[in-house]
Design a protein around this motif. Structure first.
Motif, PDB file in Angstrom:
ATOM      1  N   GLN A  16       1.035  -1.246   0.250  1.00  0.00           N
ATOM      2  CA  GLN A  16      -0.025   0.148  -0.005  1.00  0.00           C
ATOM      3  C   GLN A  16       0.877   1.376   0.066  1.00  0.00           C
ATOM      4  O   GLN A  16       1.909   1.278   0.502  1.00  0.00           O
ATOM      5  CB  GLN A  16      -0.729   0.044   1.357  1.00  0.00           C
ATOM      6  CG  GLN A  16      -2.032   0.916   1.445  1.00  0.00           C
ATOM      7  CD  GLN A  16      -2.881   0.623   2.428  1.00  0.00           C
ATOM      8  OE1 GLN A  16      -2.548  -0.382   3.288  1.00  0.00           O
ATOM      9  NE2 GLN A  16      -3.954   1.516   2.636  1.00  0.00           N
ATOM     10  N   ALA A  17       0.606   2.239  -0.777  1.00  0.00           N
ATOM     11  CA  ALA A  17       1.296   3.419  -0.564  1.00  0.00           C
ATOM     12  C   ALA A  17       1.164   4.114   0.777  1.00  0.00           C
ATOM     13  O   ALA A  17       0.153   3.946   1.316  1.00  0.00           O
ATOM     14  CB  ALA A  17       0.627   4.464  -1.863  1.00  0.00           C
ATOM     15  N   ASP A  18       2.491   4.820   0.879  1.00  0.00           N
ATOM     16  CA  ASP A  18       2.483   5.640   2.283  1.00  0.00           C
ATOM     17  C   ASP A  18       1.142   6.790   2.305  1.00  0.00           C
ATOM     18  O   ASP A  18       1.095   7.318   1.361  1.00  0.00           O
ATOM     19  CB  ASP A  18       3.591   6.392   2.487  1.00  0.00           C
ATOM     20  CG  ASP A  18       4.816   5.572   2.545  1.00  0.00           C
ATOM     21  OD1 ASP A  18       4.513   4.326   3.078  1.00  0.00           O
ATOM     22  OD2 ASP A  18       5.966   5.808   2.314  1.00  0.00           O
ATOM     23  N   GLY A  19       0.494   6.564   3.236  1.00  0.00           N
ATOM     24  CA  GLY A  19      -0.794   7.542   3.471  1.00  0.00           C
ATOM     25  C   GLY A  19      -1.974   7.087   2.724  1.00  0.00           C
ATOM     26  O   GLY A  19      -2.823   7.847   2.664  1.00  0.00           O
ATOM     27  N   GLY A  20      -1.937   5.996   1.877  1.00  0.00           N
ATOM     28  CA  GLY A  20      -3.049   5.284   1.179  1.00  0.00           C
ATOM     29  C   GLY A  20      -3.907   4.775   1.977  1.00  0.00           C
ATOM     30  O   GLY A  20      -3.830   4.529   3.068  1.00  0.00           O
ATOM     31  N   ASP A  21      -5.166   4.929   1.478  1.00  0.00           N
ATOM     32  CA  ASP A  21      -6.437   4.365   2.346  1.00  0.00           C
ATOM     33  C   ASP A  21      -6.422   2.650   2.071  1.00  0.00           C
ATOM     34  O   ASP A  21      -5.788   2.369   1.297  1.00  0.00           O
ATOM     35  CB  ASP A  21      -7.849   4.876   1.983  1.00  0.00           C
ATOM     36  CG  ASP A  21      -8.050   4.704   0.526  1.00  0.00           C
ATOM     37  OD1 ASP A  21      -7.384   4.325  -0.211  1.00  0.00           O
ATOM     38  OD2 ASP A  21      -9.119   5.334   0.239  1.00  0.00           O
ATOM     39  N   ASP A  22      -7.500   2.058   2.830  1.00  0.00           N
ATOM     40  CA  ASP A  22      -7.351   0.769   2.823  1.00  0.00           C
ATOM     41  C   ASP A  22      -8.206   0.177   1.500  1.00  0.00           C
ATOM     42  O   ASP A  22      -8.344  -0.892   1.261  1.00  0.00           O
ATOM     43  CB  ASP A  22      -7.911   0.160   3.859  1.00  0.00           C
ATOM     44  CG  ASP A  22      -6.989   0.234   5.178  1.00  0.00           C
ATOM     45  OD1 ASP A  22      -5.874   0.201   4.953  1.00  0.00           O
ATOM     46  OD2 ASP A  22      -7.571   0.124   6.291  1.00  0.00           O
ATOM     47  N   GLY A  23      -8.621   1.229   0.873  1.00  0.00           N
ATOM     48  CA  GLY A  23      -9.427   1.059  -0.245  1.00  0.00           C
ATOM     49  C   GLY A  23      -8.889   0.702  -1.713  1.00  0.00           C
ATOM     50  O   GLY A  23      -9.320   0.293  -2.650  1.00  0.00           O
ATOM     51  N   CYS A  24      -7.340   0.951  -1.428  1.00  0.00           N
ATOM     52  CA  CYS A  24      -6.479   0.812  -2.784  1.00  0.00           C
ATOM     53  C   CYS A  24      -5.490   0.156  -2.303  1.00  0.00           C
ATOM     54  O   CYS A  24      -4.497   0.621  -2.067  1.00  0.00           O
ATOM     55  CB  CYS A  24      -6.076   2.287  -3.081  1.00  0.00           C
ATOM     56  SG  CYS A  24      -5.486   2.446  -4.829  1.00  0.00           S
ATOM     57  N   VAL A  25      -5.309  -1.048  -2.759  1.00  0.00           N
ATOM     58  CA  VAL A  25      -4.307  -1.918  -2.221  1.00  0.00           C
ATOM     59  C   VAL A  25      -3.879  -3.062  -3.471  1.00  0.00           C
ATOM     60  O   VAL A  25      -4.613  -3.485  -4.006  1.00  0.00           O
ATOM     61  CB  VAL A  25      -4.762  -2.828  -0.988  1.00  0.00           C
ATOM     62  CG1 VAL A  25      -3.794  -3.872  -0.554  1.00  0.00           C
ATOM     63  CG2 VAL A  25      -5.000  -1.916  -0.021  1.00  0.00           C
ATOM     64  N   THR A  26      -2.571  -3.379  -3.386  1.00  0.00           N
ATOM     65  CA  THR A  26      -2.173  -4.154  -4.285  1.00  0.00           C
ATOM     66  C   THR A  26      -1.712  -5.514  -3.407  1.00  0.00           C
ATOM     67  O   THR A  26      -0.801  -5.325  -2.282  1.00  0.00           O
ATOM     68  CB  THR A  26      -0.968  -3.970  -5.154  1.00  0.00           C
ATOM     69  OG1 THR A  26      -1.151  -2.828  -6.071  1.00  0.00           O
ATOM     70  CG2 THR A  26      -0.315  -4.940  -5.926  1.00  0.00           C
ATOM     71  N   GLN A  73      -9.137  -1.941  -6.188  1.00  0.00           N
ATOM     72  CA  GLN A  73      -9.662  -0.467  -5.590  1.00  0.00           C
ATOM     73  C   GLN A  73     -11.229  -0.440  -5.184  1.00  0.00           C
ATOM     74  O   GLN A  73     -12.113  -0.892  -6.010  1.00  0.00           O
ATOM     75  CB  GLN A  73      -9.282   0.593  -6.701  1.00  0.00           C
ATOM     76  CG  GLN A  73      -7.870   0.746  -6.908  1.00  0.00           C
ATOM     77  CD  GLN A  73      -7.564   1.707  -8.082  1.00  0.00           C
ATOM     78  OE1 GLN A  73      -6.693   1.531  -8.869  1.00  0.00           O
ATOM     79  NE2 GLN A  73      -8.409   2.664  -8.096  1.00  0.00           N
ATOM     80  N   THR A  74     -11.418  -0.019  -4.087  1.00  0.00           N
ATOM     81  CA  THR A  74     -12.795   0.265  -3.731  1.00  0.00           C
ATOM     82  C   THR A  74     -13.161   1.541  -3.537  1.00  0.00           C
ATOM     83  O   THR A  74     -12.311   2.496  -3.160  1.00  0.00           O
ATOM     84  CB  THR A  74     -13.027  -0.826  -2.751  1.00  0.00           C
ATOM     85  OG1 THR A  74     -12.283  -0.070  -1.481  1.00  0.00           O
ATOM     86  CG2 THR A  74     -12.836  -2.196  -2.759  1.00  0.00           C
TER      87      THR A  74
END
Length: 118
Positions: A16-26, A73-74
């Motif tokens: 997950q990108a730093d500061g990214g939310d839990d709705g956008c994950v690889t 992505q959600t």
């Protein structure tokens, strides 16, 4: 993180990108290929009549590596792990149904072979 599907254990790492939310994950799934990637993507997108899944796809980084990058992505605050969990459970159910049906037909066939022909 590991997921257990009967005798199979799925090894994956959440990226997950730093500061990214839990709705956008690889999710990086080790020792997997197109077989799981495409089937799982299909199951998640099939259920995505629910509008929370905005994108679901996978890539294989290189043919010599046995891992896939599976991206979800959600929207609406739904964590990406929820469609992943749901898709894995649905895929497991479908595979179990296919296995049970196959085993039943094999048993029927063997019973028919054991009876003498008239």
């Amino acid at each position: 993180m590991c997921w257990c599907l009967s005798p199979v254990v799925l090894h994956l790492r959440k990226v997950q990108a730093d500061g990214g939310d839990d709705g956008c994950v690889t999710f990086v799934m080790h020792d997997e290929d197109h077989t799981l990637g495409n089937s799982l993507r299909y199951m998640i997108m099939k259920k995505s009549v629910i509008p929370e899944v905005e994108f679901c796809g996978y890539t294989i980084t290189h043919p010599s590596e046995s891992k896939i990058n599976f991206r979800i992505q959600t929207r609406g605050g739904v964590p990406a792990v929820e469609p992943l969990r749901s898709g894995l459970n649905d895929l497991h159910d479908v595979c179990q149904h296919v296995l049970n049906t196959f085993q039943a037909r094999v048993a029927e066939f063997k019973e028919g072979q054991e009876q003498p022909m008239e």
